[in-house]
Design a protein around this motif. Sequence first.
Motif, short mmCIF file in Angstrom:
data_model
loop_
_atom_site.label_atom_id
_atom_site.label_comp_id
_atom_site.label_asym_id
_atom_site.label_seq_id
_atom_site.Cartn_x
_atom_site.Cartn_y
_atom_site.Cartn_z
N GLY A 193 0.77 -1.23 0.00
CA GLY A 193 0.00 0.00 0.00
C GLY A 193 0.79 1.28 0.00
N HIS A 194 2.12 1.20 -0.11
CA HIS A 194 2.95 2.40 -0.11
C HIS A 194 3.41 2.73 -1.53
CE1 HIS A 194 3.14 2.48 4.28
NE2 HIS A 194 3.28 1.16 4.23
N THR A 195 4.01 3.88 -1.68
CA THR A 195 4.51 4.30 -2.98
C THR A 195 5.85 3.64 -3.28
OG1 THR A 195 5.72 6.19 -2.10
CG2 THR A 195 3.40 6.55 -2.70
N ASP A 196 6.23 3.66 -4.56
CA ASP A 196 7.55 3.15 -4.94
C ASP A 196 8.66 3.94 -4.24
OD1 ASP A 196 6.33 1.32 -6.58
OD2 ASP A 196 6.71 2.43 -8.43
N SER A 197 8.47 5.25 -4.11
CA SER A 197 9.45 6.07 -3.41
C SER A 197 9.62 5.62 -1.97
CB SER A 197 9.03 7.55 -3.45
OG SER A 197 9.90 8.35 -2.71
N ALA A 198 8.53 5.27 -1.30
CA ALA A 198 8.59 4.84 0.09
C ALA A 198 9.40 3.56 0.24
CB ALA A 198 7.19 4.65 0.65
N TYR A 199 9.17 2.60 -0.66
CA TYR A 199 9.89 1.33 -0.55
C TYR A 199 11.37 1.49 -0.85
CZ TYR A 199 5.30 -0.92 -0.42
OH TYR A 199 4.03 -1.30 -0.07
N LEU A 200 11.72 2.38 -1.75
CA LEU A 200 13.11 2.50 -2.18
C LEU A 200 13.89 3.59 -1.46
CD1 LEU A 200 12.35 1.89 -5.93
CD2 LEU A 200 14.08 0.64 -4.66
N TRP A 201 13.19 4.56 -0.84
CA TRP A 201 13.87 5.67 -0.18
C TRP A 201 13.37 5.95 1.23
CZ3 TRP A 201 18.08 8.49 -1.63
CH2 TRP A 201 18.53 8.34 -2.95
N MET A 202 12.36 5.25 1.67
CA MET A 202 11.75 5.50 2.98
C MET A 202 11.21 6.92 3.09
SD MET A 202 12.62 2.48 3.78
CE MET A 202 13.93 1.35 3.28
N ASP A 203 10.71 7.43 1.99
CA ASP A 203 10.03 8.73 1.97
C ASP A 203 9.16 8.78 0.71
OD1 ASP A 203 11.50 9.67 -0.34
OD2 ASP A 203 13.10 10.39 0.97
N ASP A 204 8.42 9.86 0.55
CA ASP A 204 7.58 10.02 -0.64
C ASP A 204 8.07 11.16 -1.52
OD1 ASP A 204 5.76 7.94 -0.47
OD2 ASP A 204 4.40 9.05 0.85
N ASP A 205 9.37 11.42 -1.47
CA ASP A 205 9.94 12.59 -2.13
C ASP A 205 10.75 12.28 -3.38
OD1 ASP A 205 8.88 14.05 0.03
OD2 ASP A 205 10.72 13.77 1.19
N HIS A 206 10.71 11.03 -3.86
CA HIS A 206 11.65 10.65 -4.92
C HIS A 206 10.98 10.17 -6.20
CE1 HIS A 206 14.59 10.91 -1.67
NE2 HIS A 206 15.50 10.98 -2.61
N GLN A 207 9.83 10.75 -6.54
CA GLN A 207 9.20 10.39 -7.79
C GLN A 207 10.07 10.79 -8.99
OE1 GLN A 207 6.39 8.49 -8.34
NE2 GLN A 207 7.19 8.55 -10.45
N GLU A 208 10.72 11.93 -8.89
CA GLU A 208 11.60 12.36 -9.99
C GLU A 208 12.75 11.37 -10.17
OE1 GLU A 208 14.29 16.21 -11.45
OE2 GLU A 208 13.18 16.28 -9.55
N TRP A 209 13.28 10.88 -9.06
CA TRP A 209 14.34 9.86 -9.14
C TRP A 209 13.82 8.60 -9.85
CZ3 TRP A 209 14.50 4.93 -6.89
CH2 TRP A 209 15.74 4.27 -6.90
N LEU A 210 12.63 8.18 -9.52
CA LEU A 210 12.05 7.01 -10.18
C LEU A 210 11.90 7.25 -11.68
CD1 LEU A 210 9.36 6.29 -7.49
CD2 LEU A 210 11.12 4.66 -8.17
N ASN A 211 11.44 8.45 -12.04
CA ASN A 211 11.31 8.78 -13.46
C ASN A 211 12.67 8.75 -14.15
OD1 ASN A 211 8.59 9.18 -12.97
ND2 ASN A 211 8.77 11.40 -12.81
N ASN A 212 13.68 9.25 -13.45
CA ASN A 212 15.03 9.27 -14.04
C ASN A 212 15.57 7.86 -14.21
OD1 ASN A 212 15.07 12.07 -14.17
ND2 ASN A 212 16.11 12.31 -12.20
N CYS A 213 15.27 6.98 -13.27
CA CYS A 213 15.69 5.59 -13.41
C CYS A 213 15.01 4.94 -14.61
CB CYS A 213 15.38 4.80 -12.14
SG CYS A 213 16.46 5.17 -10.73
#
Length: 297
Positions: A193-213
């Motif tokens: 139930g969490h975001t991809d950012s939460a699982y990979l960074w323990m926060d919800d602040d890294h959507q841009e990082w996910l897009n860059n990946c």
Amino acid sequence: MAQVEAVGNQACQSDLMEIISTVEAWREMAELPNADDRAAAWVTNYEATFPSVFEVYYSAWGSPAKRGDAASQAHGLIDQILAAEGRARHLVAQAENDFREAGLLQEELSVVLLVGAHTSNGWVAEHKGQRSLFLALEYLGTPSFDDLLVVHELSHVVQAQLSPATGARTYASSLAVMVEGAATATSRVLRPGHTDSAYLWMDDDHQEWLNNCDASAAAIASLLLRHADTPDDDGAVAPLFRNRPGHGIPARAGYWAGERIARAMLQDGTDLRELLSVKPPEARTRVIKWATATHSP
């Protein structure tokens, strides 16, 4: 004179889990009103009570150079640290129960709750001959990201028990990718139930990082193909595992790639225990297969 290391006695824990907490000794230091006295007591009282804990901490996850700042700030952190210790005990007990019920954790679990200098939040390391879960309470994070951190790091404890090669200090990049990917995927299964950012960074602040990946997938795959056997602490693969971009790929891109591979394995019928048991040859095969397919036009 150094005191005997203290074992926490406030935890509601199973007979198969031991928790060492440094909080009481830290609190005694933190309550000293004079900053210079706190700085001295950090070494002579606090660290001296837990020599093996700080030997591990300073071996890779902390720095003695930060003692002064940590001692200076300690007086204002007492309430925060006490609350964090209670929260951490709850999270660890809950995660231990979930892992045992899932058949993932069958051996004894060693946990260390310490107060450090805000350098690392959680890790797994050898302590007194046992792979142990370390949590730094000053850097625990906010709910429910702290829960994801505990589950992720406990996954690494299980991996070391099931696949001894993952307990080494460093190993091939292909295995490191699978180790981190499997831990992240396990967190997703046990804490949905969490975001991809939460699982990979323990926060919800890294959507841009996910897009860059996503946009850099071919470059990430290319680096993995060239360095599948390179040790994961080598500078050539720093963008895969450290918070350092390079080679045209985002920082920590290996975590992203590993989770992609691990999720695909789960979708194909691999169970969590099998995923956390992956040995170096299979890890290499899985990573090379993914990288070849992703790198191909």
